[in-house]
Design an enzyme around this catalytic site. Structure first.
Site, PDB file in Angstrom:
ATOM      1  N   GLN A   1      28.435  14.447   5.588  1.00 21.67           N
ATOM      2  CA  GLN A   1      27.043  14.843   5.627  1.00 21.67           C
ATOM      3  C   GLN A   1      26.197  13.372   5.782  1.00 21.67           C
ATOM      4  O   GLN A   1      26.587  12.399   5.276  1.00 21.67           O
ATOM      5  CB  GLN A   1      26.776  15.632   4.235  1.00 21.67           C
ATOM      6  CG  GLN A   1      26.826  16.930   4.289  1.00 21.67           C
ATOM      7  CD  GLN A   1      26.442  17.705   2.990  1.00 21.67           C
ATOM      8  OE1 GLN A   1      27.259  17.648   2.109  1.00 21.67           O
ATOM      9  NE2 GLN A   1      25.094  17.860   2.771  1.00 21.67           N
TER      10      GLN A   1
ATOM     11  N   SER B   1      34.451  12.266   2.667  1.00 16.10           N
ATOM     12  CA  SER B   1      33.898  13.246   1.974  1.00 16.10           C
ATOM     13  C   SER B   1      34.129  14.673   2.822  1.00 16.10           C
ATOM     14  O   SER B   1      35.339  14.971   3.003  1.00 16.10           O
ATOM     15  CB  SER B   1      32.376  13.137   1.790  1.00 16.10           C
ATOM     16  OG  SER B   1      31.954  14.237   0.938  1.00 16.10           O
TER      17      SER B   1
ATOM     18  N   GLN C   1      38.244  15.687  -5.234  1.00 13.79           N
ATOM     19  CA  GLN C   1      37.231  15.136  -4.347  1.00 13.79           C
ATOM     20  C   GLN C   1      35.710  15.375  -4.897  1.00 13.79           C
ATOM     21  O   GLN C   1      34.895  14.466  -4.455  1.00 13.79           O
ATOM     22  CB  GLN C   1      37.443  15.458  -2.893  1.00 13.79           C
ATOM     23  CG  GLN C   1      36.858  14.299  -2.052  1.00 13.79           C
ATOM     24  CD  GLN C   1      36.346  15.034  -0.643  1.00 13.79           C
ATOM     25  OE1 GLN C   1      35.597  15.938  -0.954  1.00 13.79           O
ATOM     26  NE2 GLN C   1      36.775  14.977   0.291  1.00 13.79           N
TER      27      GLN C   1
END
Length: 312
Positions: free
Chosen positions: A11, A92, A250
């Protein structure tokens, strides 16, 4: 032939109009978006091309849009060369893209999974209650100390170790505001609040991680065809339960990106391709290890450059 790795952005790399030039030259891009849109029941290509930006930037939209963009670039790369990367990694959300590229998760399943991940994250911390900030110019230890002082019974944690001297922090909005002040006093070059709707990778995300873990239990996961270095432990594994548990962890654990790039370099890999919109990871790569060649692929010209390198 060059030994290379492929990384996928997360993101923050999205923008209205992303991959438009690549889609014009390679119909596979739009076809990939159509496949994702069918799985999700919403037109991701239209949203990524026409916006509005506010809609694209909503976590539950950004995540499937970025995963789809990464897979679109990956498929074009696959179509244009028979060379295969030695390993994959993603920052991520990008780790999910890497899992699709490695055959661990079916593409349509992954699109639904990350859309749900976005929803779970947003529900865990209502808008305005959490925050993230980028701290530039302090050591990792200094940032961790600042967070400890700022927490005051709330959450403030160092969550993204992006490059030496660039660490992102996350937690409760008030605690992050205190951390920004303390970081500035400690001599940070910059301490900037980030325009995000959820505080990723900190303890506030544990409820979302539980929902995500439960959802993954009902899905088919396969053994990776290419090793994927995971954010949580900077390791790759073929063990499915370990992969799933690292993906859930995570959400509330730091992204150890500096170590990830160092581990790729330690394997003797000299070129890292960034597959997807933006050039964030390529920029970080150069700051982490100047000996590496970092090549973003997001348009026809950058694709040609990458292909020359890996086919050479």
């Amino acid at each position: 032939m060059t030994n290379f790795a492929v990384t996928f952005p997360g993101q923050g790399s999205q923008s209205v109009g992303m991959l438009a030039d690549l889609a014009e030259a390679y119909p596979l891009v739009k076809a990939t978006f159509e496949e994702a849109s069918d799985a999700l029941g919403k037109n991701l290509w239209l949203m990524s091309q026409e916006g509005p930006a506010e809609e694209l930037n909503m976590t539950a939209n950004t995540q499937p849009a970025m995963l789809t963009a990464g897979i679109a670039v990956w498929r074009v790369l696959q179509e244009q060369t028979n060379q295969r990367p030695e390993m994959l990694a993603g920052h991520s959300l990008g780790e999910y893209t890497a899992m699709v590229a490695s055959g661990v998760i079916d593409f349509a399943d992954a699109v639904k999974l990350v859309a749900a991940r976005g929803e779970f994250m947003q529900t865990a911390v209502p808008s305005g209650q959490g925050a993230m900030a980028a701290i530039l110019g302090l050591t990792d230890d200094q940032v961790s100390d600042v967070c400890e002082q700022a927490a005051q019974d709330e959450v403030a944690s160092a969550v993204n170790f992006n490059s030496p001297g660039q660490v992102v922090i996350a937690g409760n909005a008030a605690a992050i505001a205190r951390a920004i002040e303390l970081a500035t006093e400690a001599g940070a070059k910059r301490a900037l609040p980030l325009d995000v709707s959820v505080p990723s990778h900190c303890a506030l995300m544990k409820p979302a991680a539980e929902q995500l873990a439960a959802m993954m239990q009902g899905m088919t996961f396969n053994t990776p065809t290419i090793p994927v270095i995971q954010n949580v432990n900077v390791a790759s594994t073929n063990d499915i339960p370990s992969i799933q548990s690292a993906l859930a962890e995570q959400l509330y654990s730091p992204v150890r990106w500096v170590e990830t790039i160092e581990s790729i370099s330690d394997e003797g890999i000299e070129t890292i391709i960034e597959a997807g919109p933006g050039k964030v990871l390529s920029g970080l790569c150069k700051r982490i290890d100047k000996s590496l060649t970092a090549l973003p692929v997001l348009c026809p010209a950058s694709l040609e450059k990458a292909l020359e390198n890996i086919n050479g």
